[in-house]
Every structure is written in structure tokens, then in C-alpha cells.
Design a protein around this motif. Structure first.
Motif, PDB file in Angstrom:
ATOM      1  N   HIS A 291       0.829  -1.210   0.000  1.00  0.00           N
ATOM      2  CA  HIS A 291       0.000   0.000   0.000  1.00  0.00           C
ATOM      3  C   HIS A 291       0.862   1.258   0.000  1.00  0.00           C
ATOM      4  CE1 HIS A 291      -4.184  -1.416   0.333  1.00  0.00           C
ATOM      5  NE2 HIS A 291      -3.651  -2.490   0.928  1.00  0.00           N
ATOM      6  N   LEU A 292       2.041   1.170   0.654  1.00  0.00           N
ATOM      7  CA  LEU A 292       2.957   2.309   0.605  1.00  0.00           C
ATOM      8  C   LEU A 292       3.416   2.590  -0.831  1.00  0.00           C
ATOM      9  CD1 LEU A 292       4.807   4.417   1.987  1.00  0.00           C
ATOM     10  CD2 LEU A 292       6.498   2.584   2.271  1.00  0.00           C
ATOM     11  N   LEU A 293       3.825   1.558  -1.548  1.00  0.00           N
ATOM     12  CA  LEU A 293       4.266   1.728  -2.936  1.00  0.00           C
ATOM     13  C   LEU A 293       3.107   2.120  -3.843  1.00  0.00           C
ATOM     14  CD1 LEU A 293       6.796  -1.243  -3.309  1.00  0.00           C
ATOM     15  CD2 LEU A 293       7.277   1.172  -2.851  1.00  0.00           C
ATOM     16  N   ALA A 294       1.898   1.573  -3.564  1.00  0.00           N
ATOM     17  CA  ALA A 294       0.730   1.945  -4.376  1.00  0.00           C
ATOM     18  C   ALA A 294       0.434   3.433  -4.225  1.00  0.00           C
ATOM     19  CB  ALA A 294      -0.482   1.114  -3.962  1.00  0.00           C
ATOM     20  N   ALA A 295       0.566   3.943  -3.008  1.00  0.00           N
ATOM     21  CA  ALA A 295       0.354   5.375  -2.780  1.00  0.00           C
ATOM     22  C   ALA A 295       1.412   6.190  -3.510  1.00  0.00           C
ATOM     23  CB  ALA A 295       0.372   5.675  -1.286  1.00  0.00           C
TER      24      ALA A 295
ATOM     25  N   ASP B  17       2.385   5.461 -13.961  1.00  0.00           N
ATOM     26  CA  ASP B  17       3.752   5.946 -14.121  1.00  0.00           C
ATOM     27  C   ASP B  17       4.575   5.424 -12.937  1.00  0.00           C
ATOM     28  OD1 ASP B  17       6.111   7.159 -14.630  1.00  0.00           O
ATOM     29  OD2 ASP B  17       5.367   9.220 -14.407  1.00  0.00           O
ATOM     30  N   ALA B  18       5.320   4.323 -13.197  1.00  0.00           N
ATOM     31  CA  ALA B  18       6.113   3.705 -12.141  1.00  0.00           C
ATOM     32  C   ALA B  18       7.597   3.975 -12.292  1.00  0.00           C
ATOM     33  CB  ALA B  18       5.868   2.191 -12.128  1.00  0.00           C
ATOM     34  N   GLU B  19       7.961   4.874 -13.176  1.00  0.00           N
ATOM     35  CA  GLU B  19       9.373   5.114 -13.436  1.00  0.00           C
ATOM     36  C   GLU B  19      10.084   5.714 -12.226  1.00  0.00           C
ATOM     37  OE1 GLU B  19      11.163   4.120 -16.009  1.00  0.00           O
ATOM     38  OE2 GLU B  19       9.315   3.113 -16.643  1.00  0.00           O
ATOM     39  N   ALA B  20       9.312   6.395 -11.398  1.00  0.00           N
ATOM     40  CA  ALA B  20       9.941   6.991 -10.217  1.00  0.00           C
ATOM     41  C   ALA B  20      10.472   5.936  -9.257  1.00  0.00           C
ATOM     42  CB  ALA B  20       8.940   7.910  -9.511  1.00  0.00           C
ATOM     43  N   LEU B  21       9.972   4.699  -9.414  1.00  0.00           N
ATOM     44  CA  LEU B  21      10.416   3.627  -8.513  1.00  0.00           C
ATOM     45  C   LEU B  21      11.754   3.033  -8.929  1.00  0.00           C
ATOM     46  CD1 LEU B  21       7.066   1.661  -7.934  1.00  0.00           C
ATOM     47  CD2 LEU B  21       8.122   3.395  -6.464  1.00  0.00           C
ATOM     48  N   ARG B  22      12.126   3.213 -10.219  1.00  0.00           N
ATOM     49  CA  ARG B  22      13.359   2.556 -10.686  1.00  0.00           C
ATOM     50  C   ARG B  22      14.594   3.049  -9.921  1.00  0.00           C
ATOM     51  NH1 ARG B  22      12.447  -0.584 -15.008  1.00  0.00           N
ATOM     52  NH2 ARG B  22      10.564  -0.156 -16.266  1.00  0.00           N
TER      53      ARG B  22
ATOM     54  N   ALA C 193      -1.738  -4.652  -3.889  1.00  0.00           N
ATOM     55  CA  ALA C 193      -2.582  -3.535  -3.458  1.00  0.00           C
ATOM     56  C   ALA C 193      -3.006  -2.750  -4.708  1.00  0.00           C
ATOM     57  CB  ALA C 193      -1.822  -2.632  -2.493  1.00  0.00           C
ATOM     58  N   PRO C 194      -4.234  -2.290  -4.818  1.00  0.00           N
ATOM     59  CA  PRO C 194      -4.711  -1.564  -6.010  1.00  0.00           C
ATOM     60  C   PRO C 194      -4.150  -0.145  -6.082  1.00  0.00           C
ATOM     61  CG  PRO C 194      -6.430  -1.649  -4.350  1.00  0.00           C
ATOM     62  CD  PRO C 194      -5.309  -2.475  -3.808  1.00  0.00           C
TER      63      PRO C 194
ATOM     64  N   GLY D 188      -4.537   0.003 -11.788  1.00  0.00           N
ATOM     65  CA  GLY D 188      -3.404  -0.907 -11.781  1.00  0.00           C
ATOM     66  C   GLY D 188      -3.217  -1.546 -10.418  1.00  0.00           C
ATOM     67  N   VAL D 189      -2.129  -2.287 -10.340  1.00  0.00           N
ATOM     68  CA  VAL D 189      -1.848  -3.042  -9.114  1.00  0.00           C
ATOM     69  C   VAL D 189      -0.353  -2.954  -8.805  1.00  0.00           C
ATOM     70  CG1 VAL D 189      -1.793  -5.341  -8.063  1.00  0.00           C
ATOM     71  CG2 VAL D 189      -3.754  -4.647  -9.462  1.00  0.00           C
ATOM     72  N   VAL D 190      -0.045  -2.827  -7.527  1.00  0.00           N
ATOM     73  CA  VAL D 190       1.339  -2.984  -7.059  1.00  0.00           C
ATOM     74  C   VAL D 190       1.416  -4.303  -6.314  1.00  0.00           C
ATOM     75  CG1 VAL D 190       3.153  -2.138  -5.540  1.00  0.00           C
ATOM     76  CG2 VAL D 190       1.825  -0.527  -6.914  1.00  0.00           C
ATOM     77  N   SER D 191       2.282  -5.188  -6.791  1.00  0.00           N
ATOM     78  CA  SER D 191       2.458  -6.505  -6.158  1.00  0.00           C
ATOM     79  C   SER D 191       3.845  -6.554  -5.522  1.00  0.00           C
ATOM     80  CB  SER D 191       2.297  -7.621  -7.200  1.00  0.00           C
ATOM     81  OG  SER D 191       2.396  -8.893  -6.575  1.00  0.00           O
ATOM     82  N   VAL D 192       3.891  -6.835  -4.231  1.00  0.00           N
ATOM     83  CA  VAL D 192       5.152  -6.883  -3.478  1.00  0.00           C
ATOM     84  C   VAL D 192       5.431  -8.322  -3.091  1.00  0.00           C
ATOM     85  CG1 VAL D 192       6.394  -6.084  -1.440  1.00  0.00           C
ATOM     86  CG2 VAL D 192       4.823  -4.547  -2.630  1.00  0.00           C
ATOM     87  N   GLY D 193       6.674  -8.755  -3.313  1.00  0.00           N
ATOM     88  CA  GLY D 193       7.029 -10.143  -3.024  1.00  0.00           C
ATOM     89  C   GLY D 193       8.210 -10.266  -2.065  1.00  0.00           C
ATOM     90  N   LYS D 194       8.258 -11.423  -1.370  1.00  0.00           N
ATOM     91  CA  LYS D 194       9.344 -11.723  -0.430  1.00  0.00           C
ATOM     92  C   LYS D 194       9.702 -13.193  -0.583  1.00  0.00           C
ATOM     93  CE  LYS D 194      11.726 -10.586   3.400  1.00  0.00           C
ATOM     94  NZ  LYS D 194      12.650  -9.439   3.515  1.00  0.00           N
TER      95      LYS D 194
END
Length: 481
Positions: free
Chosen positions: A47-51, A63-68, A152-153, A162-168
Motif C-alpha cells: 500500500h505504501l508503494l501503491a500510494a 507511471d512507475a518510473e519513479a520507482l526505478r 494492493a490496487p 493498476g496493481v502494485v504486487s510486493v514479493g518476499k
């Protein structure tokens, strides 16, 4: 294998089974609990990354380029974190940004971009506004490569775009799970070993009662009749014997020291008399009559010392027995008749008369020799304290489940100051007329015999004058003829 061993082994097996079931449940529950804890942290991260993505997405375009640069810098970081014995040196977190069509538009690892993830349950659920999680092997068939994902949506203008999927990686959790299992196994094995050791120690107390019960069962089989009162008396006797053993073990040295101190005190009197008489005899010119008198004093005091030592040894031996090695039915009336005849002869010189009221036949369980000594001591005391021409009464009085042997004299009775001390070792009252004292071991001797026979002895003043000694013993049924 004996029954007591079977019971003991059975208890251990039941305990081992219970511990085994408990350990199985605990070990099986460790992995799910760790996964739940990790999943809760992944939900917050997703949810943090989705925000964060929502802040850079305009007009429904992801626009997810800021995460790279963020993840590039994150993976390049070098650190050392010691967590419960494990050292962590790098970030293993993975992140995916997926469009509303299920296509991956951003992969923090740069490996899955352009792939269709629309069929994964966490992605499908997040696109539908529902929470889902999944664990998928990165390499098909290899469970060690599994990764736990939480989605998280991503919303824009109230719509899911879209969706942000976080894995461990599950492997990062497995090391903690394995450590927790090892610790649980160590604790379980330690508890089992401790209980086994405790059971081994307690077996000395647990097995012994079984032996006592078996011994008493053999005793009952050997008897002609079964008596519940005797069962209770024998059980109480066993507890009493255990207490006496504990008392001796704890008191030990003090008990012996008190004995020696009291004996030394009692020997001072006769030894002083012997030494004084011996010194006087050695003086020249002493009349022969005085010399004979002092010689008689030496003989009398020597006899007193010998009697004192003999009685003390008898009493000490009796105290050490704690229980009778062999018991048998004892008829009290013949025993009292024999003692009365002997006492009549002893008191004839002073004109004493012995009255015997034996009543009906009465039986007790014990050792006839010791019972004869006990009653004989009471009768001898009564004779010594009786005035000339008086009578001594011996009575046998059944009272419910016990029987009283009552010996009454017509003497001066017990002074108030001596009422609580008559059963103390070496305590003695002066005899009327002669003012002589006994060894002070007769009544303690009687008390020990009474306790060995599960009875008691009392000495009190009679309302009509004189003293009354009562020896109470448990009564048994007469044996068949």
C-alpha cells in the motif's frame, strides 16, 4: 515384568505420547505463524508503494518510473543487521507494477516486464478491489524458490487503474522457521529429560507405596480375618515410622548429645558419693562400723550406676526399633494374672495386697515380652509409692476398639510441679519413707513400648487419692481356637 514396573512405564509412555502430540502441533504451527507475520508487513509495503505510484499517475495512466532509481539504490545499499542470530546484508524485497490489463509495466528486478499477470490470484483480486495473496515458486517444481506476493490496487479518480504486487522470498523466512523449530525441539527434549529424571527420583516414593500395599495384601492373606481398623493402624504406623526416621536423620547429632549430657548429669551424684566414701575409708583410725557403712555405700552407688546404664541401654535399643519385627495375638488376662501373682510376693513384706479385676478375655496384637515389661514397670511403681498395708489395683477395661490396663496405688500421688515431667528421661520422684529415687527410665520405657504397640500411656492423680497409670492398646478379635 512386575506390575509396578508396568505402571511406571505406562505413565512414562503416556507422558511421552502427550509431549509428542504437543511438539507436533507446535512445530507444524511455526511456519504459518511466521508467514502470517511476514504477510502483514508486505501488505503495508504494497500500500505504501501503491500510494507512491498514485502520486505520479495522471489521467489513469500508470507511471512507475519513479520507482526505478529508488529500487536501484535500494539493492545497491550495503548494511549488516543481526536479527535473532542471523545476519542480513541485503534487501530481498521485490516489487511489480501491473496495469489494469494485467501486463507488468515495472519489475524492480527487471525480469518480468511485459508479461501477463492477469491470471495470478493476487493480481486478479486487487483489480477487483479484493485482497488476495499467493506463494509461487520462481522455478517450477522448486519449493525453495517460492516467493510470497501481496497486491494492493492503484487508484486514479476513484477507479482502479493498476496493481502494485510486493514479493518476499520464502527462503528468507525459512531460516527463522528452522531456528524456531530447533529451539522448540531443544526445549521439548530438555523438558522430557527433566521429567524422566524427576520421575526416576519420585519413583522411590511412588513405587514404595505399591510395595507396602503388596506387603499388606500378603499379610492379610496370611491372617484368618480381615480388620479395617488394623489396616488403618498399620497405615498410620507406617507414616509414623517414616516420620521417626526423618526425625532421627535431622536430629541425629543433637539427639545423641542430649542423651550423653543427661546421662553424665545423672552419673555425677553416685560417682561423687563413691569418691567421697572411698576417701573416707582410707583415713586411719576409722571405726570398723563406719568403714563397713561406707563400703556398703560404695556397693549401693555402684549398683545404682549399673542399673542406670542397663536401663538406658534397654531404652536406647527400644527407641531404635521404631516398629515391632514380629507381632502375634497376646491374651492380656493370663499376662496380668502372672504379674499380679509376682507383685503379691514382692509386696508381702510390707503387707501390700494386689487386687486384680481382669474381666473377660481380651486380646491385643504385639510382643508379649515387651507388654509384660511395660505393665510390670507400672505395677512396680505402684508398689514403691504405696504405704504399708495398702492395696494396688490392676484392672482390665475394654473401651470400644481399645483396652485399658489400669494400675492404681494408694500413695501420695503426683505433685503439681511433676505432672508434666513424669515421662521425661531420668526424671524421678523420691519414694515415700526411704526418699530414694529410681533411674527415671521406667516410665519412658513404658511409653516407648506403648508407642511400638500403637497405644499410649498416661499417669494422673485419682480423685480418691493415689495415682492411676493407664496403658491403652488397640484391641483385636480373639483368634480362632
Amino acid at each position: 515384568m512386575s506390575r509396578r514396573t508396568v505402571v511406571f512405564v505406562g505413565i512414562l509412555l503416556v507422558y511421552a505420547l502427550g509431549v509428542g502430540v504437543l511438539m507436533y502441533r507446535l512445530l507444524a504451527d511455526i511456519d504459518p505463524r511466521y508467514r502470517e507475520s511476514a504477510e502483514e508487513s508486505l501488505v503495508e509495503t504494497a500500500h505504501l508503494l501503491a500510494a507512491q505510484v498514485e502520486q505520479h499517475s495522471v489521467d489513469g495512466t500508470l507511471d512507475a518510473e519513479a520507482l526505478r532509481p529508488v529500487f536501484r539504490s535500494l539493492y545497491a545499499r550495503s548494511f549488516s543487521a543481526r536479527i535473532f542470530g542471523f545476519e542480513k546484508t541485503g534487501v530481498e524485497l521485490q516489487a511489480l507494477v501491473i496495469g489494469r490489463d494485467g501486463i507488468v509495466v515495472f519489475d524492480s528486478l527487471g525480469q518480468r516486464e511485459g508479461e501477463d499477470f492477469s491470471q495470478w490470484r493476487d493480481v486478479r483480486g486487487a483489480l477487483a478491489g479484493e485482497y488476495r495473496a499467493r506463494t509461487t515458486p520462481k522455478i517450477p517444481g522448486d519449493e525453495l524458490s517460492s516467493v510470497m506476493y501481496v497486491s494492493a490496487p492503484v487508484r486514479s479518480a476513484g477507479e482502479i487503474v493498476g496493481v502494485v504486487s510486493v514479493g518476499k522470498p520464502v527462503q528468507s523466512l525459512n531460516q527463522f522457521v528452522a531456528a524456531a523449530r530447533r529451539k522448540t525441539m531443544v526445549v521439548g527434549a530438555t523438558s522430557v529429560a527433566a521429567v524422566l529424571l524427576l520421575a526416576l527420583i519420585l519413583s522411590l516414593w511412588l513405587v514404595r507405596p505399591f510395595g507396602l500395599i503388596a506387603d499388606y495384601a500378603r499379610y492379610v492373606r496370611s491372617q484368618r480375618s480381615f480388620s479395617l481398623p488394623r489396616l488403618g493402624r498399620r497405615a498410620l504406623g507406617t507414616l509414623g515410622a517414616a516420620y521417626d526416621e526423618m526425625r532421627d536423620a535431622l536430629a541425629g547429632r543433637h539427639y545423641v548429645a542430649d542423651y550423653v549430657q543427661t546421662l553424665t548429669h545423672e552419673l555425677k551424684g553416685p560417682l561423687s558419693a563413691i569418691r567421697g566414701a572411698a576417701e573416707l575409708i582410707q583415713e586411719p583410725g576409722m571405726p570398723e562400723a563406719d568403714r563397713q557403712r561406707f563400703s556398703a555405700n560404695i556397693g549401693r552407688e555402684t549398683q545404682r550406676i549399673q542399673e542406670l546404664v542397663d536401663r538406658m541401654m534397654e531404652l536406647a535399643a527400644l527407641e531404635q526399633r521404631r516398629r515391632l519385627p514380629k507381632v502375634e495375638p497376646v491374651a492380656l488376662r493370663p499376662l496380668l494374672e502372672e504379674l499380679a501373682a509376682s507383685a503379691e510376693a514382692s509386696g508381702a513384706a510390707r503387707g501390700l495386697h494386689i487386687e486384680l479385676a481382669a474381666g473377660e478375655a481380651t486380646w491385643v496384637e504385639g510382643e508379649a515380652f515387651l507388654l509384660r515389661r511395660a505393665v510390670g514397670n507400672l505395677v512396680a511403681n505402684a508398689i514403691e509409692f504405696s504405704p504399708e498395708g495398702a492395696s494396688v489395683r490392676i484392672e482390665l477395661a475394654p473401651r470400644g476398639r481399645s483396652v485399658d490396663i489400669v494400675v492404681r496405688d494408694r500413695g501420695p500421688g503426683i505433685p503439681d510441679y511433676a505432672d508434666q515431667r513424669v515421662f521425661e528421661k531420668f526424671y524421678s520422684l523420691a519414694r515415700p519413707g526411704t526418699n530414694k529415687r529410681s533411674t527415671g527410665l521406667g516410665l519412658p520405657f513404658v511409653k516407648e513400648i506403648a508407642e511400638l504397640h500403637h497405644g499410649r500411656v498416661t499417669l494422673r492423680n485419682h480423685e480418691g487419692g493415689g495415682a492411676v497409670a493407664t496403658l491403652s492398646l488397640p484391641m483385636i478379635e480373639p483368634p480362632p481356637a
